[in-house]
Design a protein around this motif. Structure first.
Motif, short mmCIF file in Angstrom:
data_model
loop_
_atom_site.label_atom_id
_atom_site.label_comp_id
_atom_site.label_asym_id
_atom_site.label_seq_id
_atom_site.Cartn_x
_atom_site.Cartn_y
_atom_site.Cartn_z
N UNK A 29 4.76 12.24 3.48
CA UNK A 29 5.18 12.26 4.88
C UNK A 29 5.05 10.73 5.36
N UNK A 30 5.83 10.18 6.39
CA UNK A 30 5.70 8.79 6.77
C UNK A 30 4.16 8.97 7.61
N UNK A 31 3.96 10.12 8.10
CA UNK A 31 2.85 10.42 9.17
C UNK A 31 1.45 10.05 8.16
N UNK A 32 1.48 10.79 6.79
CA UNK A 32 0.41 10.61 5.91
C UNK A 32 0.30 8.96 5.49
N UNK A 33 1.51 8.40 5.25
CA UNK A 33 1.86 7.10 4.71
C UNK A 33 0.79 6.11 5.56
N UNK A 62 1.23 -1.20 -0.06
CA UNK A 62 0.12 -0.12 0.03
C UNK A 62 0.97 1.34 -0.08
N UNK A 63 2.10 1.34 0.64
CA UNK A 63 3.02 2.32 0.63
C UNK A 63 3.34 2.50 -0.81
N UNK A 64 3.80 1.44 -1.36
CA UNK A 64 4.49 1.60 -2.94
C UNK A 64 3.21 2.05 -3.83
N UNK A 65 1.87 1.63 -3.58
CA UNK A 65 0.86 2.17 -4.26
C UNK A 65 0.63 3.63 -4.35
N UNK A 66 0.81 4.17 -3.00
CA UNK A 66 0.52 5.49 -2.84
C UNK A 66 1.56 6.34 -3.37
N UNK A 117 0.10 1.28 13.58
CA UNK A 117 0.63 1.10 12.19
C UNK A 117 1.67 2.01 11.83
N UNK A 118 1.73 3.25 12.39
CA UNK A 118 2.90 4.07 12.22
C UNK A 118 4.05 3.65 12.70
N UNK A 152 12.99 15.33 7.99
CA UNK A 152 11.75 15.85 7.40
C UNK A 152 10.56 14.74 7.57
N UNK A 153 11.09 13.60 7.59
CA UNK A 153 10.03 12.47 7.71
C UNK A 153 9.39 12.06 6.41
N UNK A 154 9.96 12.47 5.44
CA UNK A 154 9.54 12.13 4.10
C UNK A 154 9.94 10.95 3.36
N UNK A 155 9.16 10.29 2.79
CA UNK A 155 9.54 9.00 1.96
C UNK A 155 9.31 9.35 0.71
N UNK A 156 10.41 8.80 -0.18
CA UNK A 156 10.30 9.10 -1.62
C UNK A 156 10.85 7.73 -2.18
N UNK A 157 9.94 7.78 -3.45
CA UNK A 157 10.06 6.77 -4.36
C UNK A 157 11.25 6.81 -5.41
N UNK A 158 11.88 8.03 -5.29
CA UNK A 158 12.82 8.48 -6.36
C UNK A 158 13.83 7.48 -6.75
#
Lengths: 253, 121
Positions: free
Chosen positions: B43-47, B31-35, B71-72, B95-101
């Motif tokens: 952000x990890x929080x939104x994920x 689900x993380x990857x799909x989003x 879950x978090x 920053x808590x950001x997760x990126x698919x780059x």
């Protein structure tokens, strides 16, 4: 404190609702925007490959709006989330009797999601659904005090069978407040406060004290607007419900 | 047919596929990857919000903060580190950001197919 004072003092927490669904932005996002007092309604897409039934919404509180990013997605504390199918049901809620066994109606859960939110345009059906939720709670507890206000005597008369059964098959203390005179027969088990004055005529109020259980309290207050819809608010908070009961009693002439 | 995409020449090494299937083995990671396929970064929080709500979207339950917070933690301690180790996502702890780059194209393609199969109509 009168009901008007109580209503004017209500402060809803700053909330955002983010709707997640595949493109296009679902219509429910617009309905939440126009019908609730939620400050910000955002939309974030799910992949196009996802089915529309997979959509959901997330309620967050205390988000600070920043100009360069969607506020809800970045900040704010998670309050609740629910599937969009269930959220839609609340906008067209089924009305069931307090003693009905169908207690897992999705709309009840949505009522919880939007608890403590001031709504801008509730219709009578939605208010009735919320009222039934509070009455159902009272029915299940079976004791304590339930206070209900009616703008017109005819409205109380129409609901009389519900309250006769609520009062008759439990030890609930049921008080009904009517703005009008009451020249009809007494309702067994229900204490009627008739001719209660203009404040009662302006608001739709329901308060249940939980019968000693703070987790079962429930209160609803709504004010009719010129277009016939209501601004309204409901809460499970025991202190706020107690204040609402006081305001209701203080408002009786 | 595009000669560079000829089926006779594999586009993903066995190691890469091992990583891809490891990443996709758990639903929360999928689900993380799909989003992220849709938004590239979040952000990890939104994920955590999205993974929790999405996995319950069809059972009409209200998700409460406790469930989301568990879950978090699981995302932060288990799933995101696994995805980072496989070089599928990057996680900026500050920053808590997760990126698919950094995600290799074959893994994106597999994830997109899994999304259609799992979450599609």
């Amino acid at each position: 404190m009168t009901l008007s004072d109580y209503f004017d003092r209500l402060e809803a927490p700053a909330r955002t609702v983010t709707v997640y669904a595949p493109q296009p932005r679902p219509a429910i996002a617009d309905r939440i925007e126009t019908e609730t007092g939620v400050d910000t309604v955002d939309y974030r897409s799910l992949p196009a490959a996802a089915a529309t039934e997979e959509g959901f919404l997330v309620v967050r509180e205390g988000a600070e709006k920043r100009s360069d990013e969607p506020a809800s997605a970045e900040d704010g504390e998670f309050v609740a989330a629910i599937g969009l199918e269930a959220a839609r049901e609340f906008l067209e809620p089924p009305i069931v009797a307090p003693w009905a066994e169908t207690d897992d109606g999705a709309y009840r859960r949505v009522i919880e999601v939007f608890e403590a939110t001031v709504w801008q345009a509730l219709d009578r059906r939605q208010l009735l659904a919320i009222s039934r939720e509070i009455e159902t709670r009272a029915w299940r507890v079976g004791s304590g005090t339930l206070r209900v206000s009616f703008q017109r005597a005819a409205a109380l008369e129409a609901m009389a069978p519900v309250y006769v059964r609520l009062a008759g098959e439990s030890t609930l203390d049921v008080h009904a407040y009517v703005a009008d005179e009451w020249d009809r027969p007494a309702i067994p088990g229900v204490t009627i406060h008739a001719d209660a004055g203009p404040e009662i005529g302006t608001f739709w109020v329901l308060a249940f004290d939980g019968g000693g259980d703070e987790l079962r309290t429930g209160g609803l207050i709504a004010r009719e607007r010129a277009d016939g819809t209501f601004e309204g608010y409901w809460t499970d908070d025991a202190t706020l419900v107690a204040e609402l009961e006081d305001a209701l009693r203080d408002s009786v002439d | 047919m595009d000669p560079e995409q000829s089926p006779a020449e594999p586009t993903a090494s066995p190691d890469l596929l091992d990583d891809a299937f490891l990443a996709l083995r758990e639903r929360d990671r999928r689900l993380v990857l799909y989003f992220l396929l849709e938004h590239e970064t979040a952000s990890l929080s939104e994920l955590a919000d999205v993974v929790t709500a999405w996995s319950h979207a069809d059972d009409s339950r209200v998700i409460e903060p406790r469930c989301r917070n568990q879950r978090y933690l699981r995302l932060r301690q288990v799933h995101i580190p696994k995805l980072v180790d496989a070089d599928i996502v990057t996680h900026d702890e500050e920053t808590g950001r997760v990126s698919l780059a950094s995600c290799p194209e074959p893994i994106r393609e597999l994830a997109a197919r899994a999304c259609a199969a799992e979450a599609g109509p």
